[in-house]
Design a protein around this motif. Structure first.
Motif, mmCIF file in Angstrom:
data_model
loop_
_atom_site.group_PDB
_atom_site.id
_atom_site.type_symbol
_atom_site.label_atom_id
_atom_site.label_comp_id
_atom_site.label_asym_id
_atom_site.label_seq_id
_atom_site.Cartn_x
_atom_site.Cartn_y
_atom_site.Cartn_z
ATOM 1 N N GLU A 1 3.126 18.861 -13.847
ATOM 2 C CA GLU A 1 2.681 20.204 -14.252
ATOM 3 C C GLU A 1 1.407 20.588 -13.520
ATOM 4 O O GLU A 1 1.111 21.757 -13.318
ATOM 5 C CB GLU A 1 2.456 20.235 -15.758
ATOM 6 C CG GLU A 1 3.747 20.487 -16.509
ATOM 7 C CD GLU A 1 3.560 20.369 -17.996
ATOM 8 O OE1 GLU A 1 2.411 20.437 -18.451
ATOM 9 O OE2 GLU A 1 4.583 20.210 -18.680
ATOM 10 N N ALA A 2 0.652 19.599 -13.110
ATOM 11 C CA ALA A 2 -0.619 19.869 -12.431
ATOM 12 C C ALA A 2 -0.396 20.388 -11.010
ATOM 13 O O ALA A 2 -1.283 20.977 -10.410
ATOM 14 C CB ALA A 2 -1.465 18.607 -12.403
ATOM 15 N N ASP B 1 0.793 -1.214 0.000
ATOM 16 C CA ASP B 1 0.000 0.000 0.000
ATOM 17 C C ASP B 1 0.827 1.266 0.000
ATOM 18 O O ASP B 1 0.302 2.347 0.032
ATOM 19 C CB ASP B 1 -0.929 0.001 1.214
ATOM 20 C CG ASP B 1 -1.957 -1.086 1.064
ATOM 21 O OD1 ASP B 1 -2.176 -1.818 2.020
ATOM 22 O OD2 ASP B 1 -2.510 -1.213 -0.030
ATOM 23 N N LEU B 2 2.117 1.102 0.016
ATOM 24 C CA LEU B 2 2.978 2.274 -0.017
ATOM 25 C C LEU B 2 3.595 2.393 -1.391
ATOM 26 O O LEU B 2 4.118 1.439 -1.935
ATOM 27 C CB LEU B 2 4.093 2.153 1.022
ATOM 28 C CG LEU B 2 3.630 2.456 2.435
ATOM 29 C CD1 LEU B 2 4.458 1.691 3.427
ATOM 30 C CD2 LEU B 2 3.745 3.935 2.704
ATOM 31 N N ALA B 3 3.563 3.569 -1.942
ATOM 32 C CA ALA B 3 4.172 3.757 -3.245
ATOM 33 C C ALA B 3 4.882 5.087 -3.281
ATOM 34 O O ALA B 3 4.506 6.033 -2.607
ATOM 35 C CB ALA B 3 3.112 3.697 -4.343
ATOM 36 N N LEU B 4 5.956 5.126 -4.034
ATOM 37 C CA LEU B 4 6.809 6.303 -4.066
ATOM 38 C C LEU B 4 6.789 6.899 -5.459
ATOM 39 O O LEU B 4 7.070 6.218 -6.419
ATOM 40 C CB LEU B 4 8.225 5.860 -3.704
ATOM 41 C CG LEU B 4 9.298 6.900 -3.537
ATOM 42 C CD1 LEU B 4 8.919 7.852 -2.420
ATOM 43 C CD2 LEU B 4 10.599 6.214 -3.180
ATOM 44 N N GLY B 5 6.459 8.180 -5.549
ATOM 45 C CA GLY B 5 6.428 8.834 -6.854
ATOM 46 C C GLY B 5 7.806 9.329 -7.237
ATOM 47 O O GLY B 5 8.595 9.672 -6.385
ATOM 48 N N ARG B 6 8.081 9.315 -8.517
ATOM 49 C CA ARG B 6 9.360 9.806 -9.008
ATOM 50 C C ARG B 6 9.178 11.271 -9.380
ATOM 51 O O ARG B 6 8.139 11.661 -9.869
ATOM 52 C CB ARG B 6 9.740 8.993 -10.255
ATOM 53 C CG ARG B 6 11.199 8.998 -10.558
ATOM 54 C CD ARG B 6 11.538 7.785 -11.386
ATOM 55 N NE ARG B 6 11.762 6.623 -10.544
ATOM 56 C CZ ARG B 6 12.936 6.318 -9.997
ATOM 57 N NH1 ARG B 6 13.969 7.080 -10.178
ATOM 58 N NH2 ARG B 6 13.065 5.254 -9.260
ATOM 59 N N THR B 7 10.188 12.102 -9.120
ATOM 60 C CA THR B 7 10.040 13.516 -9.431
ATOM 61 C C THR B 7 9.841 13.681 -10.923
ATOM 62 O O THR B 7 10.473 12.999 -11.712
ATOM 63 C CB THR B 7 11.286 14.320 -9.020
ATOM 64 O OG1 THR B 7 12.418 13.654 -9.521
ATOM 65 C CG2 THR B 7 11.365 14.455 -7.523
ATOM 66 N N ASN B 8 8.993 14.598 -11.282
ATOM 67 C CA ASN B 8 8.753 14.830 -12.694
ATOM 68 C C ASN B 8 10.042 15.331 -13.331
ATOM 69 O O ASN B 8 10.740 16.143 -12.784
ATOM 70 C CB ASN B 8 7.667 15.888 -12.873
ATOM 71 C CG ASN B 8 7.170 15.912 -14.284
ATOM 72 O OD1 ASN B 8 7.277 14.914 -14.991
ATOM 73 N ND2 ASN B 8 6.644 17.026 -14.699
#
Ligand SMILES: Nc1ncnc2c1ncn2[C@@H]1O[C@H](COP(=O)(O)OP(=O)(O)O)[C@@H](O)[C@H]1O
Ligand SMILES: Nc1ccn([C@H]2C[C@H](O)[C@@H](COP(=O)(O)OP(=O)(O)O)O2)c(=O)n1
Length: 343
Positions: A174-175, A33-40
């Motif tokens: 961008e959002a 349930d844990l997820a890590l986003g990568r910087t745009n």
């Protein structure tokens, strides 16, 4: 040229696909349930990829770029285009995706308001890495506990909650800025209130809670990231090659925090900040402290640009030199646009 619009359209579509592929979170086995986003702007996040740890030798050693050269380029290249078009595409893509350092782990610890999140985000962008905001995990746990009527002192209750905490970090796009999702709900702002700040400090003082979140933090950082928190250089990632302890005077940190909190009185902000710092640094388990091999950065008289430049420079010189500069204290001209690598 007649071919240009078609090429441009294909190129755009391909970039869209790549952004989608690399911008998504990375789901991790046990920490489902844990997820890590990568910087745009970064890359190399592979959906569902949970490769084996490459070990310390691999950390920070390999420079990778997203797979723009073979399969992706073949798909993106318009029929009949030659080497020129291909190299144009590579150059253009490199403008979008900076070099990515797979396995590079940079940790930034320090007290509240020192600038960790701000700096971590920008350093991560520079190296094309995701950010691991460990404070957000404790904050989300405090919020979830509050919503479920679990007291911030209820250690077994919090451990049970932490075991299946559905958090997801979404990369900046961008959002908007990076987002923290709890159970699919955007809690980015909700976890930043003074009340939840206090709760996060309380829950994080409980040894069993810290233990239950330790492996998750390590797993999330497996492919490399910029991680920020309190005990990363000492407990969570004691072997990290790039450690920084970012601080600033109490007055400066309180003023920065006050500016973020509409209508808050400086005296109240300073009192809350001092109380939280005191708890964070005096707790028995994993107290906030500078690791012996962490570089100290005092940002009291430095703007964020200068701090980012200093850290990027220190990391880069370590990566390029044999052994690199020793741990120490970063100093420089206050508010300077550029920064010497190390004192
Ligand atoms: N070096 C700096 N100089 C001035 N303001 C800064 C600096 N670093 C961060 N800030 C600002 O201070 C505030 C707190 O920074 P933040 O990154 O949230 O700190 P932390 O994560 O350590 O609590 C933010 O509004 C940020 O824009
Ligand atoms: N690695 C970490 C990160 C945060 N914490 C705790 C202690 C902090 O008071 C809270 C909130 O951390 P966070 O970094 O979000 O706080 P600030 O943004 O610096 O105000 O979580 C911790 O104990 N260990």
């Amino acid at each position: 040229m007649a071919a240009e619009p078609a090429f441009a359209r294909r190129f755009d579509v391909r970039l869209e696909l790549l952004l989608h592929a690399f911008g998504g979170g990375v789901h991790l086995g046990a920490a489902q349930d844990l997820a890590l986003g990568r910087t745009n702007g970064g890359a190399a996040g592979r959906e569902g990829d949970c490769c084996e740890d490459e070990g310390d030798e691999a950390r920070g050693s390999g420079e990778h770029r997203p797979d723009l050269s073979r399969r992706n380029l073949a798909a993106a290249r318009p029929r009949g285009s030659g080497v020129d078009r291909r190299s144009t595409l590579v150059s253009a893509a490199r403008l979008v995706y900076p070099p990515v350092r797979m396995g590079l782990l940079i940790v930034i610890d320090g007290p509240a308001g020192a600038g960790k999140s701000t700096v971590a985000r920008r350093v991560a962008q520079h190296f094309g890495l995701p950010v691991l905001d460990t404070g957000a995990i404790y904050r989300t746990l405090a919020l979830a506990a509050r919503e479920r009527g679990i007291a911030w002192s209820d250690e077994p209750g919090l451990v049970a909650l932490a075991a299946s905490l559905p958090i997801r970090f979404e990369a900046a796009s961008e959002a908007g800025g990076p987002r923290v999702l709890y159970d699919g709900r955007d809690v980015t702002q909700a976890i930043r209130t003074p009340e939840i700040s206090e709760g996060s400090s309380q829950v994080s003082a409980l040894p069993a809670v810290r233990a239950s979140l330790l492996e998750i933090q390590r797993r999330l950082s497996r492919d490399g990231c910029v991680a920020e928190g309190r005990d990363l250089g000492t407990v969570v990632f004691p072997d990290a090659a790039h450690k920084f302890f970012l601080t600033a005077s109490d007055a400066v940190r309180a003023a920065r925090r006050q500016a973020e909190l509409e209508g808050a009185a400086l005296a109240d902000v300073l009192r809350d900040l001092n109380r939280r710092d005191e708890r964070d640094r005096s707790r028995a388990t994993a107290p906030m402290t500078r690791a012996a091999d962490a570089v100290l950065v005092d940002s009291s008289d430095l703007d964020a640009d200068a701090v980012v430049a200093a850290i990027v420079s220190a990391v880069s010189s370590r990566l390029s030199g044999p052994g690199g500069p020793p741990a120490g204290r970063l100093t420089g001209r206050p508010k300077a646009p550029s920064f010497p690598p190390l004192a």
